[in-house]
Scaffold this motif. Structure first.
Motif, short mmCIF file in Angstrom:
data_model
loop_
_atom_site.label_atom_id
_atom_site.label_comp_id
_atom_site.label_asym_id
_atom_site.label_seq_id
_atom_site.Cartn_x
_atom_site.Cartn_y
_atom_site.Cartn_z
N ILE A 191 67.27 18.08 53.60
CA ILE A 191 68.19 19.17 53.57
C ILE A 191 68.44 20.25 52.81
O ILE A 191 68.75 21.47 53.25
CB ILE A 191 69.77 18.37 53.11
CG1 ILE A 191 69.86 17.16 54.27
CG2 ILE A 191 70.83 19.13 53.11
CD1 ILE A 191 70.99 16.28 54.02
N LEU A 192 67.72 20.06 51.69
CA LEU A 192 67.43 21.36 50.77
C LEU A 192 66.65 22.44 51.38
O LEU A 192 66.93 23.57 51.47
CB LEU A 192 66.91 20.91 49.34
CG LEU A 192 66.64 21.90 48.54
CD1 LEU A 192 68.07 22.54 47.79
CD2 LEU A 192 65.87 21.65 47.22
N ILE A 193 65.66 22.15 52.10
CA ILE A 193 64.72 22.95 52.93
C ILE A 193 65.25 23.49 54.01
O ILE A 193 65.22 24.86 54.32
CB ILE A 193 63.45 22.15 53.30
CG1 ILE A 193 62.52 21.44 52.11
CG2 ILE A 193 62.54 23.25 54.30
CD1 ILE A 193 61.58 20.61 52.38
N GLU A 194 66.13 22.82 54.66
CA GLU A 194 66.91 23.52 55.76
C GLU A 194 68.16 24.44 55.07
O GLU A 194 68.10 25.50 55.80
CB GLU A 194 67.62 22.27 56.46
CG GLU A 194 68.51 22.65 57.69
CD GLU A 194 69.85 22.57 57.56
OE1 GLU A 194 70.39 22.07 56.64
OE2 GLU A 194 70.50 22.80 58.82
N ASP A 195 68.50 24.21 54.11
CA ASP A 195 69.70 25.09 53.45
C ASP A 195 68.92 26.32 53.24
O ASP A 195 69.58 27.37 53.38
CB ASP A 195 70.24 24.53 52.21
CG ASP A 195 71.35 23.62 52.31
OD1 ASP A 195 71.77 23.66 53.47
OD2 ASP A 195 71.94 23.02 51.43
N ILE A 196 67.75 26.17 52.78
CA ILE A 196 67.05 27.52 52.31
C ILE A 196 66.54 28.29 53.53
O ILE A 196 66.76 29.66 53.67
CB ILE A 196 65.84 27.15 51.39
CG1 ILE A 196 65.91 26.58 50.01
CG2 ILE A 196 64.89 28.39 51.52
CD1 ILE A 196 64.69 26.01 49.45
N ILE A 197 66.08 27.67 54.57
CA ILE A 197 65.59 28.24 55.98
C ILE A 197 66.94 29.07 56.54
O ILE A 197 66.85 30.16 57.12
CB ILE A 197 65.02 27.44 56.87
CG1 ILE A 197 63.68 26.89 56.15
CG2 ILE A 197 64.74 28.08 57.91
CD1 ILE A 197 63.00 26.02 57.07
N VAL A 198 68.11 28.20 56.58
CA VAL A 198 69.13 28.57 57.48
C VAL A 198 70.26 29.40 56.45
O VAL A 198 71.33 29.91 56.92
CB VAL A 198 69.88 27.57 58.37
CG1 VAL A 198 68.94 26.76 59.15
CG2 VAL A 198 70.55 26.55 57.39
N GLY A 199 70.20 29.26 55.37
CA GLY A 199 71.21 30.10 54.24
C GLY A 199 70.68 30.97 53.54
O GLY A 199 70.91 32.20 53.64
N PHE A 200 69.70 30.53 52.68
CA PHE A 200 69.02 31.59 51.77
C PHE A 200 68.41 32.61 52.17
O PHE A 200 68.59 33.84 51.96
CB PHE A 200 68.34 30.79 50.62
CG PHE A 200 67.63 31.53 49.57
CD1 PHE A 200 68.75 32.29 48.55
CD2 PHE A 200 66.41 32.13 49.46
CE1 PHE A 200 68.09 33.06 47.74
CE2 PHE A 200 65.92 32.80 48.37
CZ PHE A 200 67.00 33.19 47.33
N VAL A 201 67.53 32.36 53.39
CA VAL A 201 66.65 33.45 53.99
C VAL A 201 67.35 34.45 54.66
O VAL A 201 67.29 35.47 54.24
CB VAL A 201 65.59 32.94 54.77
CG1 VAL A 201 64.84 33.90 55.50
CG2 VAL A 201 64.58 32.01 53.73
N PRO A 202 68.21 33.81 55.71
CA PRO A 202 69.19 34.84 56.33
C PRO A 202 70.13 35.74 55.09
O PRO A 202 70.22 36.95 55.26
CB PRO A 202 70.14 34.11 57.14
CG PRO A 202 69.57 32.90 57.22
CD PRO A 202 68.58 32.57 56.20
N PHE A 203 70.40 35.18 54.09
CA PHE A 203 71.35 35.74 53.19
C PHE A 203 70.47 36.81 52.59
O PHE A 203 70.93 38.05 52.28
CB PHE A 203 71.97 34.98 52.14
CG PHE A 203 72.66 35.35 51.01
CD1 PHE A 203 73.81 36.14 51.47
CD2 PHE A 203 72.36 35.42 49.65
CE1 PHE A 203 74.48 36.60 50.15
CE2 PHE A 203 72.91 35.93 48.63
CZ PHE A 203 74.07 36.43 48.80
#
Ligand SMILES: *[C@@H]1O[C@H](CO)[C@@H](O)[C@H](O)[C@H]1NC(C)=O
Length: 302
Positions: A191-203
């Motif tokens: 879930i953490l990796i997913e958060d980075i891909i769909v949250g942190f990268v687009p941000f």
């Protein structure tokens, strides 16, 4: 499979009516506002630009976003029956995750559109052509749907023997993972990796676009052109700040300063208010949209 219990606002005894009316108003405004803005955009040829096509996508996604959680919450506050079936919970989780991620991707595509418009103005029509925009929006939808399907499959495989009481007001991946009695260590990493891909990268991409946009705008000599360039970004910038601002503030505040109920109230405001504001952000200060609405009204009177 037995039912789950949504305890999000069960401690709000006297405020149930206020809560019901509030959610009802916000839900109706969101649906009406977003449907109106997507209708205006599809009817008015002047608004057939990448920016407004993406805005139309954003409106559709926002309607799915609020509809995934608010109607169920309304039925709970009205009937005081807080049960939700496993299937209900899992479908809520799917649509909520899908629309939240799709919202982020569409906002990021719009940042890309603004970047090209301001920093590569001469190639704008060449780069942001119909095919490119169509492909970008299809990718947003497919990637969000795939990601959400994956998260939903992973969550639906968990065991829930310990407790079936959901302390949030909807079923989302984090709440369900925390509730589970299975060993979730590997899933939490996932879930953490997913958060980075769909949250942190687009941000980060959005912030990077705006850094470039602002530095380009500051280099413009004529103040009239500078203002015009900047005002073509203000609606989107406001939407970005409204979307990411509360997430950043919620994540930065110290733990345990608020009760779980207060946290739920803040997330409810976030889930209900941000999609409601988007149509207003884009129409109130925007000459194109206001002109379009005026033209449509004229057409109806003729
Ligand atoms: C989404 O955006 C694409 C590309 O700009 C556009 O072609 C499409 O009509 C939009 N779809 C919706 C449902 O708004």
């Amino acid at each position: 499979m037995t039912d789950f219990y949504i305890l999000g606002f069960s401690n709000f005894k006297t405020e149930q009516i206020l809560l019901t009316v509030g959610i009802m108003i916000m839900y109706s405004l969101t649906i009406v506002g977003n449907l109106v803005i997507s209708m205006v955009i599809s009817l008015v040829p002047n608004l057939h630009t990448p920016m407004y096509f993406f805005l139309c996508n954003l409106s559709v996604v926002d309607v799915i976003y609020v509809s995934s959680s608010l109607p169920k919450l309304l039925s709970i506050t009205i009937t005081q029956d807080n049960r939700i079936s496993f299937a209900g919970c899992i479908s809520q989780l799917y649509f909520f995750t899908f629309s939240a991620v799709c919202d982020i991707f569409v906002l990021t595509s719009m940042a890309g559109d603004r970047y090209v418009a301001i920093c590569r103005p001469l190639q704008y029509t060449l780069i942001m052509n119909r095919t490119v925009c169509g492909t970008m929006s299809v990718l947003c939808w497919i990637f969000s749907a795939g990601n959400s399907l994956l998260m939903t499959l992973l969550t639906s495989g968990l065991d829930f023997c310990k407790s079936r009481e959901i302390s949030h007001f909807l079923c989302d991946v984090k709440t369900m993972t925390a509730l589970s009695s299975s060993d979730t260590t590997s899933r939490e990493i996932f879930i953490l990796i997913e958060d980075i891909i769909v949250g942190f990268v687009p941000f980060s991409l959005t912030v990077a676009s705006y850094v470039r946009i602002i530095s380009t705008i500051l280099k413009i000599h004529s103040s009239e052109t500078r203002l015009k360039a900047f005002s073509s970004c203000t609606s989107h910038l406001t939407a970005v700040i409204l979307f990411y601002g509360p997430i950043l503030i919620l994540n930065m505040k110290p733990e345990s300063e608020h009760s779980k109920e207060q946290d739920n109230l803040i997330s409810l405001l976030y889930v209900a208010v941000v999609p409601m504001l988007n149509p207003f952000v884009y129409s109130l200060r925007n000459k194109d949209v206001l002109d379009a609405v005026r033209k449509l009204r004229g057409m109806c009177h003729d």
